[in-house]
Design an enzyme around this catalytic site. Structure first.
Site, PDB file in Angstrom:
ATOM      1  N   CYS B  86       5.816   7.770  26.229  1.00  0.00           N
ATOM      2  CA  CYS B  86       5.789   8.963  27.084  1.00  0.00           C
ATOM      3  C   CYS B  86       4.637   9.902  26.757  1.00  0.00           C
ATOM      4  CB  CYS B  86       7.112   9.707  26.988  1.00  0.00           C
ATOM      5  SG  CYS B  86       8.489   8.628  27.367  1.00  0.00           S
ATOM      6  N   CYS B 203      19.398  15.045  32.014  1.00  0.00           N
ATOM      7  CA  CYS B 203      18.478  13.938  31.763  1.00  0.00           C
ATOM      8  C   CYS B 203      17.319  14.102  32.732  1.00  0.00           C
ATOM      9  CB  CYS B 203      19.155  12.591  32.032  1.00  0.00           C
ATOM     10  SG  CYS B 203      20.637  12.316  31.057  1.00  0.00           S
ATOM     11  N   HIS B 327       9.621  12.911  35.221  1.00  0.00           N
ATOM     12  CA  HIS B 327       8.869  12.352  34.096  1.00  0.00           C
ATOM     13  C   HIS B 327       8.247  11.001  34.415  1.00  0.00           C
ATOM     14  CE1 HIS B 327       7.586  11.373  30.135  1.00  0.00           C
ATOM     15  NE2 HIS B 327       8.672  10.778  29.701  1.00  0.00           N
TER      16      HIS B 327
END
Lengths: 148, 377
Positions: B86, B203, B327
């Site tokens: 990430c 989340c 994300h």
């Protein structure tokens, strides 16, 4: 099929360890011991088989058997099956610290949800947690509450 | 060991492709849009770029960076594809920073893009034993962090849910955000339980998007940049992986923070606006503590008192963070930089923080990776 034939068929299913560098199984997969390495230079013990000491980078590591009990340092109750998980959901997942120092994460079994807490004393237990592409049953190290 | 830049490095331009779902676009398309926006922001021609670093995790054919840029021009420059989970994008930016700081190049491009499919995120290969063991589940890891923190400090679930409430409120003011819906605390706490105690709305959404930044050496900036008033300086950076030891010694976020603070000469008390890796809401609370922006065990109180809001004393994730923006792995690191640059330039509109001179961006990656950037205007 006769009873004897069924018995033969059942015995021909092999049981294998989920990871041989972490878990040695015996007794038809119902018993097992956690494996690790101990650095002969700095004394640190690790779960599994690192090539070099993760603390001091020495190559002087000796295989050891690890204590099959510990204490829950944190946990979660997984309610959505992640890819590759062959068990049921929800399942209890805990990180357990064993006396030698390593933290080992795995499922907690034989434990009602409300009993799972930080500080719970647990012991090692073996469970079949899936099958591999050859049809072998995969034995996984898991935790269960230690009887007081 | 403290690395010292040989010369001042500035951010000349930033760009984003909105985060969301774009079934008709490839990651290449998303990246290209972000790069073009950054070039336009910097008022720099593609011909001037001397090297490029592309951060991404998933494979959409080989040499993605080269293919993406090949549509903008074949200028023969070195292009490096970077993967650090990430933190792929911010790792590319770190490489770009040091290339310019040491004099290897004068002006470079760092960019990232991703299309993350829906569903639980895992980090190991498909036949890994970790998956059978049940321990490879990113949100289960964030849930365990959350449980540990709650147990140690008595923090309530509400404090974590508040991270998401704030994130979505901020994202509703951000045209680039994946989700613009506002949530109440009840919405967040009552959403489907994913991994106890982390609910669905705690989340970060999987997402698609792209981001880009053009950085150059200050001493040659006047050659390329027409508007030096919009330049933002990178005053410090750190990139660390986990080290053996107890939770303090092994904390790579703290270590990357120390590296960046030491390089920059500023401390946590000087930071005006923050971006931190809130993949799970627990990431925000633990992150700001690791970065010493708040004392251990106090972040949850800061969150509940509104101190991390845009008008609070420590604004965190003013654009919505991972929770509100979504994300797309390779794009996130430089998306954080985009928001900090926008804040430091005073161009954040409804999301503008009153005092924004020094910004900090912290991006994490699976495998124990942490990056930190400190920016000053």
């Amino acid at each position: 099929m006769s009873e004897t034939d069924k018995e033969e068929e059942r015995k021909s299913v092999q049981r294998v360890s989920v990871t041989e560098t972490r878990l040695k199984i015996s007794g038809d997969g119902t018993r097992g011991v956690l494996l690790g390495k101990k650095c002969q230079d700095c004394g640190q013990t690790f779960f599994g088989a690192p090539q070099f000491c993760l603390k001091c980078t020495s190559a002087n590591l000796k295989p050891v058997e690890l204590t099959g009990e510990g204490v829950v340092t944190t946990y979660t109750i997984v309610r959505q099956a992640p890819p590759g998980w062959q068990g049921d959901v929800p399942y209890l997942l805990a990180t357990v610290r064993i006396p030698e120092g390593p933290h080992i994460a795995s499922e907690v079994v034989d434990c009602p949800e409300e009993d799972l807490k930080v500080g719970l004393a647990v012991e090692l237990t073996m469970r079949v947690g899936g099958t591999d592409k050859n049809g072998n049953e995969i034995v996984i190290y898991k935790w269960r509450p230690r009887p007081s | 060991m403290v690395m010292k830049p040989g010369r001042e490095v500035v951010i000349a331009g930033v760009g984003l492709h909105p985060f969301g779902r774009f079934p008709d676009k490839s990651a290449h398309d998303l990246a290209r849009t972000a790069v073009l926006e950054a070039l336009d922001d910097a008022k720099v021609g593609y011909k001037d770029i001397q090297a490029a670093y592309f951060g991404h995790v998933y494979y959409e054919g080989m040499s993605m960076g080269e293919i993406i840029l090949g549509q903008l021009g074949l200028t023969g420059i070195p292009v490096i594809n970077v993967e650090n989970a990430c933190s792929s994008g911010s790792t590319g930016l770190w490489l770009a920073f040091w290339a310019v700081a040491t004099g290897q190049f004068d002006i470079v491009l760092a960019f990232g893009a991703e299309k993350v499919p829906r569903g639980p995120v895992t980090t190991t290969s498909s036949d890994s034993p970790e998956r059978l063991i049940g321990a490879d589940f990113m949100m289960a890891s964030y849930a365990q962090m959350m449980r540990r923190y709650m147990s140690e400090y008595g923090a309530p679930a509400e404090a974590f849910a508040q991270v998401s409430v704030k994130a979505h409120k901020n994202a509703s003011m951000n045209p680039y955000a994946h989700h613009k819906k506002v949530f109440t605390l009840e919405d967040v706490l009552n959403s489907r339980m994913i991994s106890d105690p982390l609910t669905l709305f705690q989340c970060c959404p999987t997402s698609e998007g792209g981001s880009a930044a053009i950085i150059c050496a200050r001493e040659v900036a006047d050659k390329y940049i027409k508007d030096p008033d919009r330049l933002v300086t990178i005053i410090g950076t750190g990139l660390r992986t986990t080290k053996f030891g107890d939770s303090d010694e092994s904390d790579q976020i703290a270590a990357a923070g120390r590296e960046a603070y030491e390089m920059s000469g500023v401390g946590p008390e000087d930071v005006d606006v923050v971006q931190v890796h809130d993949a799970g809401t627990s990431g925000e609370l633990l992150g700001i503590e690791s970065l010493k922006l708040v004392d251990k065990g106090q972040a949850w109180k800061l969150e509940m008192s509104g101190d991390t809001e845009i008008d609070g004393r420590l604004p965190v994730n003013t654009d919505g963070g991972l929770q509100g923006m979504g994300h797309p792995f390779g794009a996130t690191g430089i998306r954080m930089i985009h928001e900090l640059v926008t804040q430091l330039r005073g161009e954040a509109g409804d999301r503008q923080v009153k005092k924004a001179n020094i910004g900090l961006a912290q991006c994490s990656g699976a495998g124990g990776i942490a990056t930190v950037f400190l920016l000053r205007k």
